[in-house]
Scaffold this active site. Structure first.
Site, mmCIF file in Angstrom:
data_model
loop_
_atom_site.group_PDB
_atom_site.id
_atom_site.type_symbol
_atom_site.label_atom_id
_atom_site.label_comp_id
_atom_site.label_asym_id
_atom_site.label_seq_id
_atom_site.Cartn_x
_atom_site.Cartn_y
_atom_site.Cartn_z
ATOM 1 N N ASP A 81 0.873 -1.179 0.000
ATOM 2 C CA ASP A 81 0.000 0.000 0.000
ATOM 3 C C ASP A 81 0.902 1.218 0.000
ATOM 4 O OD1 ASP A 81 -2.004 1.876 0.325
ATOM 5 O OD2 ASP A 81 -2.903 0.915 2.086
ATOM 6 N N ASP A 92 -3.050 7.267 -3.952
ATOM 7 C CA ASP A 92 -3.082 6.192 -2.953
ATOM 8 C C ASP A 92 -3.469 4.912 -3.703
ATOM 9 O OD1 ASP A 92 -3.419 4.630 -0.684
ATOM 10 O OD2 ASP A 92 -5.063 5.826 0.168
ATOM 11 N N HIS A 152 -12.008 6.129 0.963
ATOM 12 C CA HIS A 152 -12.040 7.466 1.567
ATOM 13 C C HIS A 152 -11.807 8.547 0.537
ATOM 14 C CE1 HIS A 152 -7.626 7.135 1.161
ATOM 15 N NE2 HIS A 152 -7.827 5.867 1.460
ATOM 16 N N HIS A 160 -6.988 10.872 4.519
ATOM 17 C CA HIS A 160 -8.293 10.267 4.834
ATOM 18 C C HIS A 160 -9.303 11.342 5.153
ATOM 19 C CE1 HIS A 160 -6.166 6.356 5.372
ATOM 20 N NE2 HIS A 160 -7.276 5.961 4.788
ATOM 21 N N GLU A 185 -10.871 0.929 -1.751
ATOM 22 C CA GLU A 185 -9.933 -0.130 -1.371
ATOM 23 C C GLU A 185 -10.626 -1.329 -0.734
ATOM 24 O OE1 GLU A 185 -7.009 0.984 1.623
ATOM 25 O OE2 GLU A 185 -7.964 2.928 1.860
ATOM 26 N N GLU A 277 -6.462 -1.348 -4.471
ATOM 27 C CA GLU A 277 -6.870 0.050 -4.280
ATOM 28 C C GLU A 277 -6.447 0.916 -5.459
ATOM 29 O OE1 GLU A 277 -5.040 2.035 -0.921
ATOM 30 O OE2 GLU A 277 -6.554 3.623 -0.927
HETATM 31 CO CO CO Z 1 -6.243 4.329 1.018
#
Ligand code: CO
Length: 294
Positions: A81, A92, A152, A160, A185, A277
């Site tokens: 991640d 992200d 998010h 976030h 995600e 994600e």
């Molecule tokens: Co994330």
């Protein structure tokens, strides 16, 4: 939207770093090496980490960032991640790598759930509809979505933010808006689908600046401010300051409420966990997947 080119650039670097990192996760490789190579790659492409590169294995779902004790890859189910920012504009993304060769279906479940979720995205869709799409794919394959981890929104220097995008149909009728940047995600598990904190944190974030007395704590705090408010790794501080002082400073700053920690998150029944994600730009007609790499 203002800065959209910076978001696109940050996301394209994130995608490139993800593919590079994925290629490094092989039997016999060191997690420490892989993590620092990914961070070097991000820097060489002109980005900064929006949070430390995290590699969580097996029943650890997220927030594992290698520290003093290295991990050698063998037959883990690894989730990479990572986040990159340019002037606070963040990408992200995450991918799962199954080194055992036994968990392809579990890896497919989160990846296909992400695709299904993306196909529902447009301005006006409710987050519960997205959650439903994720849940249907994952349960259809005989696994459980993790219900207390969510996608998010992303805002400048804020990894976030609202809206929360659930990994199951939660009845939340919040609608996505045109021009919003969001990360979706899905996590799929062989367990029951609930994660809890497990073990000591190696990732922290500045929450509120307050005066500190000790000069070395002040020096470390000043250095932390240079990260711009995004999460950082203890590992980064240890490169610049003696380890003992770093540990003391982190403890003091936690007590004073200056920083918060992000402990590793483990599946409650020790179920294996996969994750996928992407970061997307929501449009009227659908979305632009910003962290896609052909
Ligand atoms: Co994330």
């Amino acid at each position: 939207m203002e800065d959209i080119e910076k978001w696109r650039k940050a996301c394209s670097i994130t995608a490139e770093a993800r593919e590079y990192g994925k290629s490094l996760i092989v039997k016999g490789a060191s997690m420490k090496d892989v993590s620092s190579k990914i961070e070097d790659k991000i820097a060489s492409l002109g980005g900064k980490p929006a949070f430390p590169a995290q590699i969580s294995c097996d029943h650890i779902a997220a927030h594992y960032c290698v520290d003093e004790d290295d991990i050698i890859f063998d037959s883990q189910l690894a989730k990479l991640d990572l986040g990159v920012h340019i002037d606070g504009c963040i990408g992200d993304t995450a991918v799962s790598v199954d080194l055992s060769g036994r968990n392809a279906e579990l890896v497919n479940a989160s990846r296909e759930a992400l695709e299904a979720a993306i196909s529902t995205v447009r301005a006006g869709v409710t987050v519960s509809v997205i959650g439903r799409a994720i849940q249907d794919v994952i349960t259809g394959k005989g696994f459980a979505p993790i219900r207390n981890l969510s996608g998010h929104g992303l805002a400048k220097y804020d990894v976030h933010t609202i809206p929360t995008i659930p990994n199951f149909e939660n009845g939340d009728h919040t609608k996505l808006e045109d021009g919003q940047i969001v990360a979706i995600e899905p996590f799929a598990t062989t367990g029951s689908g609930v994660i809890q904190e497990a073990g000591n944190a190696t990732v922290f974030m500045l929450v509120q600046k307050r005066p500190v007395r000790d000069p070395f704590v002040r020096a470390i705090l000043q250095h932390i401010e240079g990260y711009g408010g995004v999460p950082f790794a203890k590992r980064w501080l240890v490169k610049k300051f003696p380890k003992l002082k770093v540990n003391l400073a982190l403890r003091q700053m936690m007590q004073l409420g200056i920083i918060r920690d992000f402990p590793p998150l483990a599946e409650r029944e020790k179920g294996l966990v996969s994750q996928a994600e992407h970061t997307l730009l929501v449009t009227k007609e659908g979305c632009e997947v910003l962290t896609k790499k052909e």
